[in-house]
Scaffold this motif. Structure first.
Motif, PDB file in Angstrom:
ATOM      1  N   PRO A  56       7.802   5.955   3.447  1.00  0.00           N
ATOM      2  CA  PRO A  56       7.310   4.910   4.216  1.00  0.00           C
ATOM      3  C   PRO A  56       7.215   3.667   3.171  1.00  0.00           C
ATOM      4  O   PRO A  56       7.141   3.734   1.954  1.00  0.00           O
ATOM      5  CB  PRO A  56       6.045   5.174   4.843  1.00  0.00           C
ATOM      6  CG  PRO A  56       5.711   6.327   3.716  1.00  0.00           C
ATOM      7  CD  PRO A  56       6.767   6.955   3.498  1.00  0.00           C
ATOM      8  N   ALA A  58       5.520  -0.301   2.313  1.00  0.00           N
ATOM      9  CA  ALA A  58       4.012  -0.714   2.070  1.00  0.00           C
ATOM     10  C   ALA A  58       3.516  -1.372   3.387  1.00  0.00           C
ATOM     11  O   ALA A  58       2.347  -1.172   3.376  1.00  0.00           O
ATOM     12  CB  ALA A  58       3.873  -1.609   1.037  1.00  0.00           C
ATOM     13  N   VAL A  60       3.824  -0.189   6.448  1.00  0.00           N
ATOM     14  CA  VAL A  60       3.850   0.796   7.579  1.00  0.00           C
ATOM     15  C   VAL A  60       2.188   1.173   7.723  1.00  0.00           C
ATOM     16  O   VAL A  60       1.513   1.242   6.758  1.00  0.00           O
ATOM     17  CB  VAL A  60       4.740   2.134   7.181  1.00  0.00           C
ATOM     18  CG1 VAL A  60       4.588   3.075   8.186  1.00  0.00           C
ATOM     19  CG2 VAL A  60       6.214   1.688   6.933  1.00  0.00           C
ATOM     20  N   THR A  61       2.193   1.251   9.134  1.00  0.00           N
ATOM     21  CA  THR A  61       0.542   1.583   9.452  1.00  0.00           C
ATOM     22  C   THR A  61       0.680   2.956  10.236  1.00  0.00           C
ATOM     23  O   THR A  61       1.596   3.581  10.643  1.00  0.00           O
ATOM     24  CB  THR A  61       0.108   0.444  10.197  1.00  0.00           C
ATOM     25  OG1 THR A  61       0.859   0.126  11.321  1.00  0.00           O
ATOM     26  CG2 THR A  61       0.127  -0.845   9.412  1.00  0.00           C
ATOM     27  N   ARG A  81       2.523   5.044  -1.263  1.00  0.00           N
ATOM     28  CA  ARG A  81       3.491   4.372  -0.686  1.00  0.00           C
ATOM     29  C   ARG A  81       3.331   3.514   0.359  1.00  0.00           C
ATOM     30  O   ARG A  81       3.684   2.385   0.712  1.00  0.00           O
ATOM     31  CB  ARG A  81       4.774   5.151  -0.189  1.00  0.00           C
ATOM     32  CG  ARG A  81       5.252   6.106  -1.327  1.00  0.00           C
ATOM     33  CD  ARG A  81       6.341   5.204  -2.312  1.00  0.00           C
ATOM     34  NE  ARG A  81       7.392   4.704  -0.941  1.00  0.00           N
ATOM     35  CZ  ARG A  81       8.419   4.138  -1.637  1.00  0.00           C
ATOM     36  NH1 ARG A  81       8.508   3.927  -2.562  1.00  0.00           N
ATOM     37  NH2 ARG A  81       9.354   3.674  -0.293  1.00  0.00           N
ATOM     38  N   ALA A  82       2.222   4.015   1.232  1.00  0.00           N
ATOM     39  CA  ALA A  82       1.892   3.342   2.491  1.00  0.00           C
ATOM     40  C   ALA A  82       0.472   3.109   2.562  1.00  0.00           C
ATOM     41  O   ALA A  82      -0.510   3.573   2.986  1.00  0.00           O
ATOM     42  CB  ALA A  82       1.948   4.139   3.786  1.00  0.00           C
ATOM     43  N   ALA A  85      -1.691   2.878   5.734  1.00  0.00           N
ATOM     44  CA  ALA A  85      -1.520   3.959   6.593  1.00  0.00           C
ATOM     45  C   ALA A  85      -2.899   4.938   6.418  1.00  0.00           C
ATOM     46  O   ALA A  85      -3.388   4.804   5.083  1.00  0.00           O
ATOM     47  CB  ALA A  85      -0.306   4.911   6.603  1.00  0.00           C
TER      48      ALA A  85
END
Length: 204
Positions: A56, A58, A60-61, A81-82, A85
């Motif tokens: 994913p 940065a 992305v939730t 990475r996320a 999230a």
């Protein structure tokens, strides 16, 4: 003797050790221990999954699930990475859960990592993504039950990323997933492993 990494309360000596690996230019220095899966290195299957799956971005939730988290390498990569999230890390192995919590503290992502035993995930939680190097050694029937339990918790449009060794039934698992009504595609191969991309259709 006969104890496996999917034992709930491992009796093997912990013998803590560090596992260091690099994913897309970022080094991860994690603590592992005896009685959990691949406690001395990042195992080849997870390596293929993290390097060939679509990690994913940065922005992305949503909720992610690391199914069978072990000491938490997938969780830590997803969490870094996320950053927007929430990562649910589940494992039947109590030592694995403790190590994942410790590693989340080491990487300063503990505020977004929820570590739980499988029954500890609230029923209403849906997942935008599921990532797993599933425990093939539990046997085909138990593996199927595991996937039948968690894949339906993908949100509409959600994706599961699974890695399975070719010689341990990756292609037959892909066929079985398709027979259950999932869109299951072979996304990538490497080092004797298949990365399967399993998607849930968008709601009509």
């Amino acid at each position: 003797m006969g104890e496996h990494y999917f034992t709930a309360e491992p009796g093997a000596s912990a013998r803590p050790r560090e596992v260091v690996f690099n994913i897309e230019g970022q080094e991860y220095d994690l603590v592992a221990a005896g009685g959990v899966f691949s406690a001395t290195r990042l195992d080849p299957g997870t390596t293929v999954l993290l390097k060939k799956g679509e990690l994913p971005g940065a922005a992305v939730t949503g909720n992610f699930l690391d199914l069978g988290c072990g000491y938490g390498p997938i969780t830590m990569v997803l969490a870094t990475r996320a950053p927007q999230a929430a990562i649910w890390a589940i494992d039947v192995n109590s030592r694995a859960r403790e190590l994942t919590e410790e590693n989340a503290q080491r990487l300063n992502v503990a505020d977004r990592v929820r570590v739980a035993e499988p029954d500890g995930v609230p029923a209403e939680v849906e997942f935008a993504q599921i990532w797993s190097n599933p425990p093939i050694r539990v046997g085909k029937e138990e593996l199927h039950q595991l996937l039948l339990r968690w894949l339906p918790r993908l949100a509409p449009g959600g994706t599961a990323w699974l890695v399975v060794a070719k010689h341990k039934g990756a292609d037959s698992l892909q066929q079985w997933l398709a027979a259950q009504g999932w869109q299951a595609d072979r996304h990538a191969s490497g080092s004797g492993f298949r990365v399967l991309k399993v998607t849930r259709p968008q709601a009509a």
